[in-house]
Each structure stands twice: as structure tokens, then as C-alpha cells.
Design a protein around this motif. Structure first.
Motif, PDB file in Angstrom:
ATOM      1  N   ARG A   4      -9.710 -19.743  44.710  1.00 14.64           N
ATOM      2  CA  ARG A   4     -11.099 -19.914  44.280  1.00 14.64           C
ATOM      3  C   ARG A   4     -11.569 -21.373  44.305  1.00 14.64           C
ATOM      4  NH1 ARG A   4     -14.357 -20.732  39.793  1.00 14.64           N
ATOM      5  NH2 ARG A   4     -16.130 -19.299  39.640  1.00 14.64           N
ATOM      6  N   ARG A   5     -10.837 -22.245  43.665  1.00 18.76           N
ATOM      7  CA  ARG A   5     -11.280 -23.643  43.545  1.00 18.76           C
ATOM      8  C   ARG A   5     -11.409 -24.303  44.912  1.00 18.76           C
ATOM      9  NH1 ARG A   5      -8.147 -28.645  42.210  1.00 18.76           N
ATOM     10  NH2 ARG A   5      -9.757 -30.187  41.804  1.00 18.76           N
ATOM     11  N   CYS A   6     -10.406 -24.118  45.735  1.00 18.37           N
ATOM     12  CA  CYS A   6     -10.424 -24.722  47.069  1.00 18.37           C
ATOM     13  C   CYS A   6     -11.562 -24.140  47.908  1.00 18.37           C
ATOM     14  CB  CYS A   6      -9.073 -24.517  47.744  1.00 18.37           C
ATOM     15  SG  CYS A   6      -8.850 -25.519  49.209  1.00 18.37           S
ATOM     16  N   LEU A   7     -11.782 -22.849  47.788  1.00 15.42           N
ATOM     17  CA  LEU A   7     -12.872 -22.198  48.514  1.00 15.42           C
ATOM     18  C   LEU A   7     -14.220 -22.783  48.088  1.00 15.42           C
ATOM     19  CD1 LEU A   7     -13.201 -19.348  50.323  1.00 15.42           C
ATOM     20  CD2 LEU A   7     -14.434 -18.758  48.251  1.00 15.42           C
ATOM     21  N   LEU A   8     -14.432 -22.926  46.791  1.00 16.77           N
ATOM     22  CA  LEU A   8     -15.695 -23.479  46.291  1.00 16.77           C
ATOM     23  C   LEU A   8     -15.881 -24.938  46.700  1.00 16.77           C
ATOM     24  CD1 LEU A   8     -15.856 -21.878  42.730  1.00 16.77           C
ATOM     25  CD2 LEU A   8     -17.250 -21.306  44.731  1.00 16.77           C
ATOM     26  N   ASP A   9     -14.787 -25.702  46.738  1.00 17.49           N
ATOM     27  CA  ASP A   9     -14.867 -27.109  47.148  1.00 17.49           C
ATOM     28  C   ASP A   9     -15.211 -27.268  48.619  1.00 17.49           C
ATOM     29  OD1 ASP A   9     -14.260 -27.926  44.586  1.00 17.49           O
ATOM     30  OD2 ASP A   9     -12.149 -28.346  45.014  1.00 17.49           O
ATOM     31  N   ASN A  10     -14.967 -26.234  49.415  1.00 19.10           N
ATOM     32  CA  ASN A  10     -15.189 -26.303  50.865  1.00 19.10           C
ATOM     33  C   ASN A  10     -16.150 -25.212  51.332  1.00 19.10           C
ATOM     34  OD1 ASN A  10     -13.118 -28.435  51.746  1.00 19.10           O
ATOM     35  ND2 ASN A  10     -11.959 -27.082  50.415  1.00 19.10           N
ATOM     36  N   MET A  11     -17.136 -24.900  50.515  1.00 14.17           N
ATOM     37  CA  MET A  11     -18.034 -23.783  50.804  1.00 14.17           C
ATOM     38  C   MET A  11     -18.807 -23.973  52.108  1.00 14.17           C
ATOM     39  SD  MET A  11     -18.564 -20.846  49.718  1.00 14.17           S
ATOM     40  CE  MET A  11     -18.539 -20.385  48.028  1.00 14.17           C
ATOM     41  N   ASP A  12     -19.142 -25.217  52.469  1.00 16.51           N
ATOM     42  CA  ASP A  12     -19.855 -25.424  53.733  1.00 16.51           C
ATOM     43  C   ASP A  12     -19.012 -24.964  54.922  1.00 16.51           C
ATOM     44  OD1 ASP A  12     -18.134 -27.519  53.092  1.00 16.51           O
ATOM     45  OD2 ASP A  12     -19.379 -29.071  53.978  1.00 16.51           O
ATOM     46  N   GLY A  13     -17.731 -25.249  54.895  1.00 12.83           N
ATOM     47  CA  GLY A  13     -16.838 -24.795  55.954  1.00 12.83           C
ATOM     48  C   GLY A  13     -16.661 -23.284  55.946  1.00 12.83           C
ATOM     49  N   VAL A  14     -16.672 -22.688  54.758  1.00 14.71           N
ATOM     50  CA  VAL A  14     -16.537 -21.237  54.630  1.00 14.71           C
ATOM     51  C   VAL A  14     -17.735 -20.547  55.285  1.00 14.71           C
ATOM     52  CG1 VAL A  14     -16.371 -19.310  53.006  1.00 14.71           C
ATOM     53  CG2 VAL A  14     -15.135 -21.433  52.549  1.00 14.71           C
ATOM     54  N   PHE A  15     -18.943 -21.049  55.019  1.00 11.78           N
ATOM     55  CA  PHE A  15     -20.141 -20.467  55.629  1.00 11.78           C
ATOM     56  C   PHE A  15     -20.124 -20.632  57.151  1.00 11.78           C
ATOM     57  CE2 PHE A  15     -22.133 -20.369  51.409  1.00 11.78           C
ATOM     58  CZ  PHE A  15     -22.756 -19.136  51.479  1.00 11.78           C
ATOM     59  N   LEU A  16     -19.631 -21.774  57.626  1.00  8.81           N
ATOM     60  CA  LEU A  16     -19.529 -21.972  59.076  1.00  8.81           C
ATOM     61  C   LEU A  16     -18.590 -20.948  59.699  1.00  8.81           C
ATOM     62  CD1 LEU A  16     -19.329 -25.878  59.301  1.00  8.81           C
ATOM     63  CD2 LEU A  16     -21.219 -24.419  60.044  1.00  8.81           C
ATOM     64  N   VAL A  17     -17.473 -20.686  59.031  1.00  7.19           N
ATOM     65  CA  VAL A  17     -16.506 -19.703  59.533  1.00  7.19           C
ATOM     66  C   VAL A  17     -17.147 -18.316  59.606  1.00  7.19           C
ATOM     67  CG1 VAL A  17     -14.402 -18.428  58.913  1.00  7.19           C
ATOM     68  CG2 VAL A  17     -14.401 -20.924  58.884  1.00  7.19           C
ATOM     69  N   VAL A  18     -17.813 -17.909  58.536  1.00  6.47           N
ATOM     70  CA  VAL A  18     -18.458 -16.591  58.511  1.00  6.47           C
ATOM     71  C   VAL A  18     -19.489 -16.496  59.634  1.00  6.47           C
ATOM     72  CG1 VAL A  18     -19.974 -15.074  57.179  1.00  6.47           C
ATOM     73  CG2 VAL A  18     -18.032 -16.177  56.063  1.00  6.47           C
ATOM     74  N   ASP A  19     -20.274 -17.556  59.825  1.00  4.69           N
ATOM     75  CA  ASP A  19     -21.311 -17.539  60.859  1.00  4.69           C
ATOM     76  C   ASP A  19     -20.745 -17.536  62.273  1.00  4.69           C
ATOM     77  OD1 ASP A  19     -23.272 -17.453  58.936  1.00  4.69           O
ATOM     78  OD2 ASP A  19     -23.704 -19.601  59.008  1.00  4.69           O
ATOM     79  N   GLU A  20     -19.553 -18.069  62.459  1.00  9.94           N
ATOM     80  CA  GLU A  20     -18.915 -18.039  63.779  1.00  9.94           C
ATOM     81  C   GLU A  20     -18.339 -16.658  64.091  1.00  9.94           C
ATOM     82  OE1 GLU A  20     -18.641 -19.895  66.504  1.00  9.94           O
ATOM     83  OE2 GLU A  20     -19.928 -21.392  65.596  1.00  9.94           O
ATOM     84  N   ILE A  21     -17.960 -15.927  63.066  1.00  6.77           N
ATOM     85  CA  ILE A  21     -17.343 -14.615  63.266  1.00  6.77           C
ATOM     86  C   ILE A  21     -18.409 -13.538  63.468  1.00  6.77           C
ATOM     87  CG2 ILE A  21     -15.869 -12.851  62.229  1.00  6.77           C
ATOM     88  CD1 ILE A  21     -14.439 -15.154  60.739  1.00  6.77           C
ATOM     89  N   VAL A  22     -19.438 -13.545  62.629  1.00  3.62           N
ATOM     90  CA  VAL A  22     -20.483 -12.516  62.681  1.00  3.62           C
ATOM     91  C   VAL A  22     -21.850 -13.188  62.644  1.00  3.62           C
ATOM     92  CG1 VAL A  22     -21.478 -10.519  61.503  1.00  3.62           C
ATOM     93  CG2 VAL A  22     -19.014 -10.839  61.494  1.00  3.62           C
ATOM     94  N   ASP A  23     -22.736 -12.729  63.508  1.00  5.79           N
ATOM     95  CA  ASP A  23     -24.115 -13.228  63.521  1.00  5.79           C
ATOM     96  C   ASP A  23     -25.059 -12.035  63.506  1.00  5.79           C
ATOM     97  OD1 ASP A  23     -26.337 -14.884  63.663  1.00  5.79           O
ATOM     98  OD2 ASP A  23     -26.284 -14.974  65.852  1.00  5.79           O
ATOM     99  N   GLY A  24     -25.797 -11.886  62.433  1.00 12.70           N
ATOM    100  CA  GLY A  24     -26.752 -10.791  62.335  1.00 12.70           C
ATOM    101  C   GLY A  24     -26.127  -9.415  62.369  1.00 12.70           C
ATOM    102  N   GLY A  25     -24.851  -9.319  62.026  1.00 10.28           N
ATOM    103  CA  GLY A  25     -24.157  -8.036  62.041  1.00 10.28           C
ATOM    104  C   GLY A  25     -23.374  -7.784  63.316  1.00 10.28           C
TER     105      GLY A  25
END
Length: 178
Positions: free
Chosen positions: A112-133
């Protein structure tokens, strides 16, 4: 063609969300605006999903007409949601790609803590995997290369006392020289 037959679609992922071990939302992306249009409906759905899965030892569940694949790690729960007719293997590929990509950018510290500290990178990862479904990538190595995100090498909280003192000493030296 039969009127009851479903048309194939590229829009396979309805939602991705990450919850902590208390069921609180850390990240969510809903790709179908008609599925759960309000924040209240989304959080209620997430609560129902969490209540059904947080003690289960499965990887897949069906709830409210949705196929849900999930994985837990330390104090996080990762979810990928698709329609009831969606291929579970496709959804699982997205989930595994998400988890392995985060595992790499967070240096195997997926909590949790590490994920929250790097949330910008987490969103980038999600956006690279799926775009608009639509699933764009399922290879974690490709995602990490495209994102090119590195968790901070040396945040202040992880600096040694000697490093902090050395930095302070250099700042004092520069202020005296000026």
C-alpha cells in the motif's frame, strides 16, 4: 445471424481497481460509463466485490452480471472486471500484466505505502495496459519499457543519517561561500 448472438467487441475490460486490505479504494478506472455512472454506485460495487473476495482463495468470481478476476498481495487487492460473457483468460492476462508491471516498477515492493508513493507510475501502467476498455498490452516488460518509470532511487525517508548530514554540510558550506 441470430438476434440473440453477441457481437464481438474490443471493449473487453469494464473496470480496473485496486483496494487496500480494508476495502478502501486506492485506484479505480471504469471504462463503461453506463455500468456504474456515479461514484456512489462504483464504491458500492467495489465494497460488494471486496466482501465477496477478500477471504476467498479463488482467482475469479461472478457478481452483478460481471466476471471479476482478482489477486491479492500483502495489503492490496487487484481487480479486473469484464462482462459475464468475457473470456476469463483475457481478463487474467490483464491482471497478471498489471501486477507484474507494478512489481517491476515498485522493485518487488507491491504494498500500500509504496503504491501510494508512486501513484503517478501506477496510473501510467494502467493506461499502457488498457485504454477505454481495449486491451493494448499484456506483456509486463513492454509496459515497463513504455512507461519508463522508476520509483525514486533515494527518497529522503530512506537516506542514511550520514547522507542527510553530508547534504546539510554542503548547503552550509555553499551559503558561507556566498
Amino acid at each position: 445471424m441470430e438476434s440473440g448472438a453477441l457481437q464481438p467487441s474490443l471493449y473487453t475490460v469494464k473496470a480496473i481497481f485496486i483496494l487496500d486490505n480494508d476495502g478502501n479504494r486506492l485506484l479505480s478506472k471504469y471504462y463503461d460509463p453506463e455500468l456504474y455512472p456515479s461514484m456512489k454506485e462504483q464504491k458500492n460495487f467495489e465494497k460488494n466485490v471486496f466482501n465477496k473476495t477478500h477471504k476467498a482463495d479463488n482467482e475469479i468470481t461472478f457478481l452483478e452480471g460481471m466476471t471479476i478476476v482478482y489477486k491479492s498481495s500483502i495489503d492490496l487487492f487487484f481487480y479486473v472486471v469484464g462482462s459475464a460473457q468475457e473470456n476469463e483468460l483475457m481478463l487474467m492476462a490483464v491482471l497478471n500484466c498489471l501486477f507484474e508491471s507494478l512489481n517491476q516498477i515498485l522493485r518487488k515492493n507491491v504494498e500500500r505505502r509504496c503504491l501510494l508513493d508512486n501513484m503517478d507510475g501506477v496510473f501510467l501502467v494502467v493506461d499502457e495496459i488498457v485504454d477505454g476498455g481495449v486491451i493494448l498490452e499484456s506483456d509486463p516488460q513492454q509496459v515497463v519499457e513504455k512507461v519508463n518509470y522508476k520509483a525514486d532511487d533515494n527518497p529522503l525517508s530512506e537516506q542514511s543519517v550520514a547522507q542527510v548530514l553530508q547534504s546539510a554540510k554542503e548547503q552550509i558550506k555553499w551559503s558561507i561561500l556566498k
